[in-house]
Design a protein around this motif. Sequence first.
Motif, PDB file in Angstrom:
ATOM      1  N   TYR A  77       2.296   1.757  -3.397  1.00  0.00           N
ATOM      2  CA  TYR A  77       1.264   2.274  -4.311  1.00  0.00           C
ATOM      3  C   TYR A  77       1.059   3.777  -4.077  1.00  0.00           C
ATOM      4  O   TYR A  77       1.027   4.571  -5.028  1.00  0.00           O
ATOM      5  N   GLN A  78       0.986   4.134  -2.814  1.00  0.00           N
ATOM      6  CA  GLN A  78       0.788   5.560  -2.471  1.00  0.00           C
ATOM      7  C   GLN A  78       1.981   6.396  -2.952  1.00  0.00           C
ATOM      8  O   GLN A  78       1.805   7.492  -3.499  1.00  0.00           O
ATOM      9  N   SER A  79       3.184   5.876  -2.776  1.00  0.00           N
ATOM     10  CA  SER A  79       4.385   6.595  -3.209  1.00  0.00           C
ATOM     11  C   SER A  79       4.390   6.760  -4.730  1.00  0.00           C
ATOM     12  O   SER A  79       4.712   7.831  -5.248  1.00  0.00           O
ATOM     13  N   VAL A 128       7.010   7.624   1.338  1.00  0.00           N
ATOM     14  CA  VAL A 128       5.939   7.349   2.299  1.00  0.00           C
ATOM     15  C   VAL A 128       6.524   6.713   3.561  1.00  0.00           C
ATOM     16  O   VAL A 128       7.242   5.712   3.476  1.00  0.00           O
ATOM     17  N   LYS A 185       1.785   6.771  -6.708  1.00  0.00           N
ATOM     18  CA  LYS A 185       0.702   7.678  -7.095  1.00  0.00           C
ATOM     19  C   LYS A 185       1.070   9.134  -6.813  1.00  0.00           C
ATOM     20  O   LYS A 185       0.821  10.027  -7.617  1.00  0.00           O
ATOM     21  N   THR A 186       1.635   9.372  -5.627  1.00  0.00           N
ATOM     22  CA  THR A 186       1.863  10.748  -5.181  1.00  0.00           C
ATOM     23  C   THR A 186       3.251  11.266  -5.521  1.00  0.00           C
ATOM     24  O   THR A 186       3.539  12.441  -5.336  1.00  0.00           O
ATOM     25  N   ASP A 233       0.836  -1.207   0.000  1.00  0.00           N
ATOM     26  CA  ASP A 233       0.000   0.000   0.000  1.00  0.00           C
ATOM     27  C   ASP A 233       0.870   1.256   0.000  1.00  0.00           C
ATOM     28  O   ASP A 233       0.576   2.238  -0.692  1.00  0.00           O
ATOM     29  N   ALA A 234       1.941   1.230   0.793  1.00  0.00           N
ATOM     30  CA  ALA A 234       2.834   2.387   0.863  1.00  0.00           C
ATOM     31  C   ALA A 234       3.504   2.614  -0.487  1.00  0.00           C
ATOM     32  O   ALA A 234       3.646   3.762  -0.944  1.00  0.00           O
TER      33      ALA A 234
END
Length: 328
Positions: free
Chosen positions: A316-318, A325, A320-321, A313-314
Amino acid sequence: MKFGVVGAGRIGTIHGGNIAARKDCELVSVADADAGAARALADATGATTASVDQIMESKDVDAVAICSPTDTHADLIERAARAGKAIFCEKPIALDVGRIRNCLEVVRSTGATLMIGFNRRFDPNFAALRKRVAEGAIGRLEIVSITSRDPGPPPISYIARSGGLFRDMMIHDFDMARFILGEEPVAVSAMGSAVVDGAIGEAGDIDTAVVIMETKSGKVAQISNSRRATYGYDQRVEAHGESGMIHVGNVRETTVELGGAQGFTRDKSLNFFLDRYDAAYKIELDAFVAAVKSGAKPRPDGDDGLKANILADAAYQSWKTKQRVAIE
Ligand SMILES: NC(=O)c1ccc[n+]([C@@H]2O[C@H](COP(=O)([O-])OP(=O)(O)OC[C@H]3O[C@@H](n4cnc5c(N)ncnc54)[C@H](O)[C@@H]3O)[C@@H](O)[C@H]2O)c1
């Protein structure tokens, strides 16, 4: 031990065959949404076909191997836990960390035995690397480098249901990184793109990614994933430490090397996971059976499954953003 297998596809066929081949285990029943798939595995192993309900309710089944698609795992773990079965479940537990936590609460409250199918821990080469790192063969560990590339992309229908590269594919590498580091990563940075197959990008996923992570003490891990490797399944790990380096290379079809005027050629790597990890799946099953028989807690367990998903998840967030993270 008497087993029921749920899901008789690629991986269910491997586990079902391995269970049936053991002297101390019996494959009693096989359930699959596709009756033909269940029948094929049952016929090959001397088991009978059954519904999921029948497996869960059967007094003749001690343990359930969950090998159906990812989005069925958490429900099936809960059902098996409440039915008093020992549970071996393929990775990942679920795609949503909240759902995983709820599922693990049921496992905890029922006292069920749960092992997650991070098979690479049981690969004899990777296990030897990890053992030597833990024994101090390279002094203080500083860098873990994991290369994991599939020979070719799966069908788009699989991609659409998979949860994406980080949660479906790199999840194995997050577990391997934790396994070798012996410490939890506290920060993750990810970059990725769809350069292998544009259809994967159109489906909202990526097929190429690199992730770097660091631990509180300053160890660094890097993971390189691709859904394509023209030279076969590319599975390598390197650990670097203060007094040396340990490297595990690819396993090739044969060890034959041909020398000629143009240089040397060798075989491709074993084509994919079914071949590359054939031994690992058997040793993984040894570990599950031994744990259930002795009453010990098997590893990798639900918590290992949860932590790999948190890293995914981290990442994926990294991705995306485009930010680093932190992991709490
Ligand atoms: N550890 C590993 O090396 C590894 C390798 C491959 C797959 N996996 C995991 O195993 C799982 C299955 O993957 P696969 O590649 O074998 O998939 P697959 O599509 O080949 O097989 C899945 C099977 O489950 C059946 N099925 C679907 N819904 C079901 C349901 N509700 N109840 C019972 N059966 C159902 C399908 O008909 C199919 O036969 C996935 O979660 C995947 O992430 C792990």
